[in-house]
Design an enzyme around this catalytic site. Sequence first.
Site: not given
Length: 303
Positions: A114, A83
Site C-alpha cells: 500500500e 459483481e
Amino acid sequence: MTTDVPTTEAVDEQYSQIDRMPTADLARLMNRADSTVPDAVGRCAEDIALLVDQAVPGLRAGGRLVYAGAGTAGRLGVLDASECPPTFNTAPGEVVGLIAGGERALVSAVEGAEDDAAAGAQAVIDLDIGPLDAVVGVSASGKTPYAVGAVEEAARRGATTGAMVCNTGSRLASVAAHPIEVVVGPELVAGSTRLKAGTAQKLVLNMISTMSMVRLGKTYGNLMVDVQSTNAKLRERVQRIVGAVTGAEPDVIEKAVSAADGSAKVAILTILADVDAARAREELERDSGVLRAALERLVRPQD
C-alpha cells in the site's frame, strides 16, 4: 492524540471497555455504531452524484470505471467490480478493481504494497487509462500512497477522478477532482477500518456502480434487464423480469427467452414489439442497449 491522526485511527473512550462487556451488550453497541454509517454516506449524496454524472458520458463512449485501493478498500473495489458482469452484463474490463499487491492481496496481507505510489501509477499506465475512463481511489485514511499514485496518474491522463475517503483534508481527496469524504468517526476497535469505514466504502461503491449502470440503461425501472442468466436461479429471474414487463403467458415468455439466448432485454422487445430476436438485437443496438428507448420508439411510451 496528535492533531494529524486521522479520525479513523482515533481511540474513542466510549468503546474502551468492550472486552469486559456481555456479548449481547457488545452486539447492541456495535450495531449502534454501524447504524451511523448510512447517514454519513447520505450527507455525501450530492458529491457521489457529481462523480457519477461526470463519469457516465465517458463510460457510455466505451470508457471504464476503475477502483484503486489497498487492503480492505482494495478488496471492496475488486468485489464491486466482480459483481458488475453478472448483474449488469458489463464486458470484461469495463469495471476494474485494482488492489495493491495484486491478486495475492485479496486473501492475505502483502507487506508494504500500500506504500508504493509508483505501483499505483503503473497499474493505471498498464490499463492505458485515458479521458473516457473514471478512476476512483478508495482509502479510509485518504493517505494510502498506492491509491494516491493511481489517481494522480489518472488525472495526468485526463481521466475523471474520484476519491472515497473517511476523513477530511486528506492527500487522496486533494488530488481527485471529485472527493467523497464520508466521515464515520473512530472505530469500535480503534483503527480497524474494516468496520464502519469498510461499510461506508461498500455503500458508496454500490452507489457509484449501480447509479452509473442505471444511467447507462442497464436497468428498466428497477429491473435487472441486463442480468446474465448463467444458472437456474438467474434463468428464473430473467423469466420473472420478462413477465413483469410484458404480462405475457409463461409459455410465451419461455419461448421468447430461449430465442433470445437468455437476454431479458431481447425477449421483452420480441414480445412487445412483435419482432424476432435478431431484429430485437438490432433495434437495441440502435438505442445503445437502452430498452426503454427502444420500446418508446417501436411500441409506445412506457410508464
